[in-house]
Design a protein around this motif. Structure first.
Motif, short mmCIF file in Angstrom:
data_model
loop_
_atom_site.label_atom_id
_atom_site.label_comp_id
_atom_site.label_asym_id
_atom_site.label_seq_id
_atom_site.Cartn_x
_atom_site.Cartn_y
_atom_site.Cartn_z
N HIS A 20 4.92 14.64 -38.82
CA HIS A 20 5.91 13.93 -39.63
C HIS A 20 6.52 14.89 -40.67
CE1 HIS A 20 6.79 9.94 -41.97
NE2 HIS A 20 7.83 10.73 -41.93
N ARG A 21 5.66 15.67 -41.29
CA ARG A 21 6.14 16.66 -42.26
C ARG A 21 7.14 17.61 -41.62
NH1 ARG A 21 2.95 21.75 -44.89
NH2 ARG A 21 4.08 22.74 -43.21
N LEU A 22 6.81 18.06 -40.41
CA LEU A 22 7.69 18.98 -39.67
C LEU A 22 9.06 18.33 -39.42
CD1 LEU A 22 8.17 21.53 -37.90
CD2 LEU A 22 7.10 20.28 -36.01
N ALA A 48 6.47 31.94 -42.47
CA ALA A 48 7.18 31.07 -41.52
C ALA A 48 6.28 30.51 -40.43
CB ALA A 48 8.32 31.85 -40.89
N GLY A 49 5.05 31.01 -40.30
CA GLY A 49 4.22 30.58 -39.18
C GLY A 49 4.89 31.00 -37.89
N ASP A 50 5.01 30.09 -36.91
CA ASP A 50 5.73 30.43 -35.68
C ASP A 50 7.20 30.03 -35.76
OD1 ASP A 50 5.69 27.68 -35.34
OD2 ASP A 50 4.34 27.70 -33.62
N ARG A 52 8.68 27.14 -36.12
CA ARG A 52 9.14 25.97 -35.35
C ARG A 52 10.04 25.03 -36.15
NH1 ARG A 52 3.98 23.13 -33.25
NH2 ARG A 52 3.18 25.26 -33.20
N ASP A 53 9.94 25.02 -37.47
CA ASP A 53 10.80 24.12 -38.26
C ASP A 53 12.26 24.58 -38.17
OD1 ASP A 53 10.20 26.40 -39.78
OD2 ASP A 53 9.17 25.29 -41.37
N LEU A 54 12.49 25.85 -38.48
CA LEU A 54 13.86 26.37 -38.49
C LEU A 54 14.40 26.61 -37.08
CD1 LEU A 54 16.18 27.47 -40.24
CD2 LEU A 54 15.00 29.67 -40.29
N LEU A 71 12.88 35.37 -40.87
CA LEU A 71 11.59 34.70 -41.00
C LEU A 71 10.53 35.79 -41.17
CD1 LEU A 71 13.46 33.13 -38.74
CD2 LEU A 71 11.46 31.66 -38.56
N VAL A 72 9.54 35.54 -42.02
CA VAL A 72 8.50 36.54 -42.26
C VAL A 72 7.14 35.87 -42.25
CG1 VAL A 72 7.65 38.33 -43.83
CG2 VAL A 72 10.11 37.88 -43.70
N ASP A 73 6.23 36.40 -41.43
CA ASP A 73 4.84 35.93 -41.41
C ASP A 73 3.94 37.11 -41.05
OD1 ASP A 73 3.45 32.95 -41.33
OD2 ASP A 73 2.28 34.47 -40.26
N LEU A 74 2.69 37.02 -41.46
CA LEU A 74 1.75 38.13 -41.25
C LEU A 74 0.93 37.98 -39.97
CD1 LEU A 74 -0.06 39.14 -44.58
CD2 LEU A 74 1.14 40.63 -42.97
N GLU A 75 0.94 36.82 -39.35
CA GLU A 75 0.06 36.58 -38.20
C GLU A 75 0.78 36.99 -36.91
OE1 GLU A 75 -3.17 35.65 -37.59
OE2 GLU A 75 -2.49 35.98 -35.54
N PRO A 76 0.34 38.09 -36.27
CA PRO A 76 1.10 38.62 -35.12
C PRO A 76 1.31 37.62 -34.00
CG PRO A 76 -0.56 40.19 -35.84
CD PRO A 76 -0.81 38.93 -36.62
N SER A 77 0.33 36.79 -33.67
CA SER A 77 0.50 35.90 -32.51
C SER A 77 1.52 34.81 -32.83
CB SER A 77 -0.83 35.29 -32.07
OG SER A 77 -1.37 34.51 -33.11
N LEU A 78 1.59 34.37 -34.09
CA LEU A 78 2.59 33.36 -34.45
C LEU A 78 3.99 33.98 -34.44
CD1 LEU A 78 0.64 31.60 -37.37
CD2 LEU A 78 1.00 30.73 -35.05
N VAL A 79 4.10 35.20 -34.94
CA VAL A 79 5.40 35.89 -34.91
C VAL A 79 5.84 36.11 -33.46
CG1 VAL A 79 6.63 38.00 -35.55
CG2 VAL A 79 5.00 36.97 -37.16
C1 LIG Z 1 0.09 26.74 -43.72
S1 LIG Z 1 0.83 27.95 -42.69
C2 LIG Z 1 2.54 27.45 -42.79
C3 LIG Z 1 3.37 27.94 -41.65
C4 LIG Z 1 4.79 27.37 -41.61
N1 LIG Z 1 5.56 27.68 -42.79
C5 LIG Z 1 4.75 25.88 -41.40
O1 LIG Z 1 4.89 25.13 -42.39
O2 LIG Z 1 4.58 25.45 -40.25
C6 LIG Z 1 0.76 29.38 -43.75
C7 LIG Z 1 1.33 30.64 -43.11
O3 LIG Z 1 1.32 31.68 -44.08
C8 LIG Z 1 1.12 32.92 -43.42
N2 LIG Z 1 0.77 33.90 -44.46
C9 LIG Z 1 -0.27 33.91 -45.30
N3 LIG Z 1 -0.19 34.92 -46.18
C10 LIG Z 1 0.97 35.58 -45.86
C11 LIG Z 1 1.64 36.71 -46.40
N4 LIG Z 1 1.14 37.39 -47.46
N5 LIG Z 1 2.80 37.11 -45.84
C12 LIG Z 1 3.32 36.44 -44.78
N6 LIG Z 1 2.73 35.36 -44.22
C13 LIG Z 1 1.56 34.94 -44.77
C14 LIG Z 1 0.07 32.58 -42.39
O4 LIG Z 1 0.04 33.52 -41.33
C15 LIG Z 1 0.53 31.19 -41.93
O5 LIG Z 1 1.36 31.27 -40.79
#
Ligand SMILES: C[S@@+](CC[C@H](N)C(=O)[O-])C[C@H]1O[C@@H](n2cnc3c(N)ncnc32)[C@H](O)[C@@H]1O
Length: 225
Positions: A20-22, A48-50, A52-54, A71-79
């Motif tokens: 619902h949040r998504l 950004a996670g993967d 999926r919202d944007l 979009l920027v995220d640190l988790e390689p598999s999600l990117v």
């Molecule tokens: C709760 S999830 C939210 C993902 C997305 N924004 C969503 O709402 O579906 C938090 C995300 O923050 C990322 N994350 C945590 N620390 C980070 C950092 N320093 N730089 C980039 N991504 C980071 C994680 O890999 C994870 O995908």
């Protein structure tokens, strides 16, 4: 960090409140695309996670392919999953970086943005750090930009304070949506102040160790961040 956030994303398929949040976040992104027909939109998504919202909105909206997004995220598999979706949908103006989004330089060249997504961050950082992040937002936002954010309302509920912090930085509230049957909520604010130049060295926020995060006070089934 590997593993934790992949598991968190898997809950999109099983947790109605998170889904619902998504949908609310996607609706807000759609509203932005619909209301700014005059020129291409610039968007950024922090943590950004993967994506999926944007990305779902950009892939399906008639103006989606005109949006320049980072979009920027640190988790390689999600990117990697997000990049696969960008490729599949032919979103040639979208750049998905596997980098640290907590340092402002990750957004150099992509700001000032018209749409800033900060979803799944606010429950993972200390309250004063979150306040500092809100004060940094004029470095990321163009005049009139919309910031979409999420935060759990677990006790003590910080969302009234967060909404006040936005107002103090000259962001006018567009909406605040508490998700029924959960503590999750989504906010959107429009920037009515004067944009400031980006300080690339600025630290925007710091994710706390899991046990210390405000979201660790939420029920295990709650999509709190
Ligand atoms: C709760 S999830 C939210 C993902 C997305 N924004 C969503 O709402 O579906 C938090 C995300 O923050 C990322 N994350 C945590 N620390 C980070 C950092 N320093 N730089 C980039 N991504 C980071 C994680 O890999 C994870 O995908």
């Amino acid at each position: 960090m590997s593993g934790e956030w992949v598991a968190w994303h898997a809950r999109y398929g099983t947790d109605p409140a998170l889904h619902h949040r998504l949908e609310i976040v996607r609706d807000l992104v759609r509203d932005e695309l619909g209301s700014r027909a005059a020129r291409p939109l610039r968007a950024i998504s922090l943590c950004a996670g993967d994506g999926r919202d944007l990305l779902e909105v950009l892939a399906t909206h008639p103006r989606g392919r005109t949006v320049r997004a980072r979009l920027v995220d640190l988790e390689p598999s999600l990117v990697a999953a997000g990049r696969a979706e960008i490729e599949r949908a032919g979103l040639s103006e979208v750049d998905f970086r596997c980098e640290d989004a907590s340092v402002a330089r990750a957004f150099a060249g992509a700001v000032p943005a018209d749409l800033v997504l900060a979803c799944g961050i606010f429950g993972n950082v200390a309250d004063d750090d979150l306040h500092a992040f809100v004060r940094h937002l004029p470095e990321l936002c163009a005049r009139g930009a919309t910031v979409v954010w999420t935060r759990g309302r677990f006790a003590p509920d910080l969302t009234p304070t967060i909404r006040r912090w936005f107002e103090e930085e000259r962001f006018r509230e567009i909406t605040f949506v508490p998700i029924p049957d959960s503590t999750a909520s989504v906010g959107a604010h429009r920037f009515e102040g004067t944009p400031r130049p980006l300080d690339p060295a600025a630290r925007l926020f710091t994710f706390l160790p899991e046990a210390d995060r405000p979201s660790s006070r939420a029920a295990p089934s709650d999509p709190a961040p």
